[in-house]
Design an enzyme around this catalytic site. Structure first.
Site, PDB file in Angstrom:
ATOM      1  N   LYS A  64       0.763  -1.308   0.046  1.00  0.00           N
ATOM      2  CA  LYS A  64      -0.023   0.104  -0.072  1.00  0.00           C
ATOM      3  C   LYS A  64       0.771   1.230   0.105  1.00  0.00           C
ATOM      4  CE  LYS A  64      -4.320  -1.839   1.848  1.00  0.00           C
ATOM      5  NZ  LYS A  64      -5.158  -1.980   3.080  1.00  0.00           N
ATOM      6  N   SER A  96      -0.958  11.544  -5.189  1.00  0.00           N
ATOM      7  CA  SER A  96      -1.177  10.161  -5.445  1.00  0.00           C
ATOM      8  C   SER A  96       0.222   9.509  -6.030  1.00  0.00           C
ATOM      9  CB  SER A  96      -2.180   9.746  -6.394  1.00  0.00           C
ATOM     10  OG  SER A  96      -2.239   8.469  -6.673  1.00  0.00           O
ATOM     11  N   SER A 102       0.123   6.927  -7.628  1.00  0.00           N
ATOM     12  CA  SER A 102      -0.215   6.112  -8.824  1.00  0.00           C
ATOM     13  C   SER A 102      -0.068   6.845 -10.201  1.00  0.00           C
ATOM     14  CB  SER A 102      -1.717   5.719  -8.845  1.00  0.00           C
ATOM     15  OG  SER A 102      -2.280   5.177  -9.815  1.00  0.00           O
ATOM     16  N   ARG A 103       0.497   6.225 -11.219  1.00  0.00           N
ATOM     17  CA  ARG A 103      -0.015   6.922 -12.508  1.00  0.00           C
ATOM     18  C   ARG A 103      -1.219   6.732 -13.115  1.00  0.00           C
ATOM     19  NH1 ARG A 103       5.548   7.432 -14.519  1.00  0.00           N
ATOM     20  NH2 ARG A 103       7.338   6.713 -13.433  1.00  0.00           N
ATOM     21  N   ASP A 152      -3.672   6.617   4.047  1.00  0.00           N
ATOM     22  CA  ASP A 152      -3.926   5.397   4.514  1.00  0.00           C
ATOM     23  C   ASP A 152      -2.829   4.518   4.741  1.00  0.00           C
ATOM     24  OD1 ASP A 152      -3.756   4.943   1.662  1.00  0.00           O
ATOM     25  OD2 ASP A 152      -4.432   3.016   2.152  1.00  0.00           O
TER      26      ASP A 152
HETATM   27  C1  BG6 Z   1      -0.360   3.773  -4.789  1.00  0.00           C
HETATM   28  C2  BG6 Z   1      -0.928   2.233  -4.376  1.00  0.00           C
HETATM   29  O1  BG6 Z   1      -1.387   4.630  -4.721  1.00  0.00           O
HETATM   30  O2  BG6 Z   1       0.065   3.760  -6.319  1.00  0.00           O
HETATM   31  C3  BG6 Z   1       0.004   1.139  -4.757  1.00  0.00           C
HETATM   32  O3  BG6 Z   1      -1.226   2.483  -3.088  1.00  0.00           O
HETATM   33  C4  BG6 Z   1       0.684   1.234  -6.140  1.00  0.00           C
HETATM   34  O4  BG6 Z   1      -0.691   0.049  -4.239  1.00  0.00           O
HETATM   35  C5  BG6 Z   1       0.921   2.963  -6.484  1.00  0.00           C
HETATM   36  O5  BG6 Z   1       1.533   0.405  -6.407  1.00  0.00           O
HETATM   37  C6  BG6 Z   1       1.375   2.920  -8.093  1.00  0.00           C
HETATM   38  O6  BG6 Z   1       0.128   2.777  -8.641  1.00  0.00           O
HETATM   39  P1  BG6 Z   1       0.086   2.704 -10.326  1.00  0.00           P
HETATM   40  O7  BG6 Z   1      -1.507   2.779 -10.626  1.00  0.00           O
HETATM   41  O8  BG6 Z   1       0.959   3.685 -10.902  1.00  0.00           O
HETATM   42  O9  BG6 Z   1       0.838   1.238 -10.583  1.00  0.00           O
HETATM   43 MG    MG Z   2      -2.961   5.119  -0.292  1.00  0.00          MG
END
Ligand code: BG6
Ligand code: MG
Length: 226
Positions: free
Chosen positions: A46, A115, A117-118, A171
């Protein structure tokens, strides 16, 4: 005494629960490599970037892979994850998430997303909350992953707000560390035993009350009755 000027939300695990979708996609990849992946291990991923998550999974085995092989694996996992995201709708917002975003705005504060995340823009689109933010920073825009504070600092800078006037909402342990390293008030959402480094922990966003934060001296504090 002053109010916070901005609330900076994490996405995955705070506004929507994507952990299960990441898990399904990673497990598919790991099974193909003969590596076991259980739900407890998934907890450790996470807030961790895609590349670092892959490294941790590959460390479960002994085989070494070339950088090109790793890139291909990360792309395969992401394709599976993006397919799973297609089914996401506004009904996948976590309890209290929409109300929290609206309350932050109604309190006169700026609202940003920070974030790891991409895929943040895609997820915001599916959830129907792209307009809820004054600014969005995701992994496409920063160099260093959480627990590095870069993503939160970039959000504060874009909002032109002093980090000490921001509440970062997270979180994950890596995320809470990033918020604190940015010099912001760290609001954890989830299990208080896991998020013990946060300044305050609430079980879910129903417990989010923007007016309960006040700047006292150089730091924001949570006050039960402002
Ligand atoms: C985070 C998640 O927000 O984004 C992770 O909690 C995840 O689990 C990371 O690996 C990268 O996300 P993504 O969508 O770029 O693969
Ligand atoms: Mg998170």
């Amino acid at each position: 005494m002053a109010r916070p000027r901005a609330f900076i939300f994490d996405l995955d695990g705070v506004l929507t629960d994507t952990a299960q979708l990441h898990f399904i996609a990673w497990r598919e990849l790991a099974e193909g490599l003969g590596l076991p992946l259980d739900a407890a291990f998934n907890e450790e991923l996470k807030g961790v970037s895609r590349t670092e998550s892959l490294e941790r999974i590959l460390a479960l085995g002994t085989r070494r892979y070339t950088p090109a092989e790793k890139v291909a694996m990360a792309e395969r996992k992401n394709a599976a994850y993006v397919r799973l995201l297609e089914r996401m709708t506004p009904a996948d917002l976590l309890p209290g998430a929409l109300a929290a975003l609206q309350a932050a705005r109604a309190a006169g504060c700026r609202v940003a997303l920070a974030s790891a995340s991409r895929n943040a823009a895609t997820v915001l689109g599916h959830l129907g909350i792209a307009d809820a933010f004054d600014h969005v920073v995701d992994a496409n825009l920063v160099t260093h992953s959480k627990p590095d504070p870069e993503v939160f600092l970039a959000a504060a800078e874009a909002l032109a707000v002093d980090p000490a006037d921001c509440v970062g909402i997270e979180d994950a342990v890596a995320g809470v560390r990033a918020v604190r390293a940015a010099g912001m008030f760290a609001l954890g959402v989830g299990d208080a035993r896991v998020l013990s480094e946060a300044d305050q922990v609430i079980a879910d966003l129903h417990g989010f009350i923007p007016s309960n934060y006040l700047r006292v001296g150089s730091r924001l504090r949570w006050v039960s009755s402002p």
